[in-house]
Design a protein around this motif. Structure first.
Motif, PDB file in Angstrom:
ATOM      1  N   MET A   1       0.848  -1.196   0.000  1.00 61.10           N
ATOM      2  CA  MET A   1       0.000   0.000   0.000  1.00 61.10           C
ATOM      3  C   MET A   1       0.877   1.237   0.000  1.00 61.10           C
ATOM      4  O   MET A   1       1.789   1.350   0.813  1.00 61.10           O
ATOM      5  N   GLY A  71      -4.821   2.087   6.366  1.00 61.12           N
ATOM      6  CA  GLY A  71      -4.286   1.350   5.224  1.00 61.12           C
ATOM      7  C   GLY A  71      -4.613  -0.128   5.265  1.00 61.12           C
ATOM      8  O   GLY A  71      -4.654  -0.796   4.230  1.00 61.12           O
ATOM      9  N   ASP A  72      -4.880  -0.644   6.473  1.00 63.44           N
ATOM     10  CA  ASP A  72      -5.225  -2.054   6.639  1.00 63.44           C
ATOM     11  C   ASP A  72      -6.697  -2.243   7.000  1.00 63.44           C
ATOM     12  O   ASP A  72      -7.138  -3.369   7.248  1.00 63.44           O
ATOM     13  N   ASP A  74     -10.559  -2.878   6.981  1.00 60.71           N
ATOM     14  CA  ASP A  74     -11.406  -3.684   6.100  1.00 60.71           C
ATOM     15  C   ASP A  74     -12.821  -3.138   5.965  1.00 60.71           C
ATOM     16  O   ASP A  74     -13.661  -3.721   5.277  1.00 60.71           O
ATOM     17  N   MET A 191      -9.940   5.236  -0.401  1.00 60.80           N
ATOM     18  CA  MET A 191      -9.263   3.960  -0.241  1.00 60.80           C
ATOM     19  C   MET A 191      -9.503   3.062  -1.449  1.00 60.80           C
ATOM     20  O   MET A 191      -8.602   2.332  -1.879  1.00 60.80           O
ATOM     21  N   THR A 192     -10.706   3.094  -2.015  1.00 58.72           N
ATOM     22  CA  THR A 192     -10.998   2.310  -3.221  1.00 58.72           C
ATOM     23  C   THR A 192     -10.095   2.737  -4.364  1.00 58.72           C
ATOM     24  O   THR A 192      -9.489   1.904  -5.057  1.00 58.72           O
ATOM     25  N   ARG A 195      -6.280   1.863  -3.665  1.00 55.60           N
ATOM     26  CA  ARG A 195      -5.937   0.449  -3.866  1.00 55.60           C
ATOM     27  C   ARG A 195      -5.786   0.138  -5.349  1.00 55.60           C
ATOM     28  O   ARG A 195      -4.856  -0.580  -5.752  1.00 55.60           O
ATOM     29  N   GLU A 196      -6.688   0.654  -6.165  1.00 54.29           N
ATOM     30  CA  GLU A 196      -6.594   0.414  -7.608  1.00 54.29           C
ATOM     31  C   GLU A 196      -5.335   1.041  -8.192  1.00 54.29           C
ATOM     32  O   GLU A 196      -4.649   0.433  -9.021  1.00 54.29           O
ATOM     33  N   THR A 198      -2.587   1.695  -6.587  1.00 59.82           N
ATOM     34  CA  THR A 198      -1.431   0.979  -6.061  1.00 59.82           C
ATOM     35  C   THR A 198      -1.163  -0.303  -6.834  1.00 59.82           C
ATOM     36  O   THR A 198      -0.021  -0.605  -7.197  1.00 59.82           O
ATOM     37  N   TYR A 199      -2.223  -1.063  -7.101  1.00 56.47           N
ATOM     38  CA  TYR A 199      -2.033  -2.377  -7.723  1.00 56.47           C
ATOM     39  C   TYR A 199      -2.041  -2.343  -9.251  1.00 56.47           C
ATOM     40  O   TYR A 199      -1.422  -3.185  -9.898  1.00 56.47           O
TER      41      TYR A 199
END
Length: 208
Positions: A1, A71-72, A74, A191-192, A195-196, A198-199
């Motif tokens: 992240m 960052g972690d 859920d 956050m959505t 994450r996109e 980042t990955y």
């Protein structure tokens, strides 16, 4: 992240909004130059992080995960709240009683409670906070996860300040809907996208 303190960027191309951490040379949709055809409305804008260092934000309601960092998070685990002083201490309540922390709230959601020009209230804020936490109300045996918890602590203090200013008190539902939910929705969206990015390097959606 990637760091949650980092702002994201958004630009428009191919009738889409494209989120990224840095502007690419080529559009990830069409492969053409990402910058050559920009109009003013398509130019990049910064999407600031919704997180702040609670130890640098005085007179605020603070929200963070009970365990770990956003960052972690859920989206389902418990959240914890506190009230910041004017000097970087964060007061909060749990099953072991009152705590005043000078670390641990570096990544949280902040709700300012006092306008910056309310000098008289700001000057008395720490005194009000110290008097509030000194009562027997916040002893460890009185803690109850359902109805006498960290949120109860924060809201009762806020309503005490409201009373001092001859303003109406907030119910839990009202305070949550007016001040907390708009910020947590922004966190969820951020956050959505993060994450996109980042990955996958980009987050691409139809232009809104």
């Amino acid at each position: 992240m990637q760091p949650l303190e980092q702002d994201l960027l958004k630009f428009s191309h191919c009738s889409r909004d494209i989120y990224c951490s840095r502007i690419p040379q080529l559009c990830p949709v069409c492969g053409q130059s990402a910058v050559s055809s920009w109009s003013l409305q398509d130019a990049p804008i910064s999407i600031p992080t919704p997180f702040q260092n609670g130890h640098r934000e005085k007179c605020c309601f603070l929200l963070k995960p009970t365990a770990g960092l956003f960052g972690d998070y859920d989206g389902c685990s418990d959240l914890h709240v506190g009230i910041s002083s004017t000097s970087g201490l964060v007061f909060h309540y749990n099953e072991t009683g009152i705590h005043s922390d000078d670390a641990g709230w570096e990544q949280c959601v902040c709700v300012p409670l006092v306008p910056p020009d309310y000098y008289a209230l700001i000057n008395q804020w720490d005194s009000y906070l110290q008097d509030f936490v000194a009562t027997d109300t916040w002893l460890p045996p009185r803690y109850n996860e359902e109805d006498h918890n960290c949120y109860t602590f924060a809201l009762q203090f806020i309503n005490g300040i409201q009373t001092l200013q001859e303003k109406p008190s907030f119910s839990k539902t009202e305070f949550t809907e007016r001040f907390v939910l708009p910020r947590t929705k922004r966190v969820s969206k951020y956050m959505t996208v993060l994450r996109e990015v980042t990955y996958n390097g980009f987050y691409i959606v139809g232009k809104q």
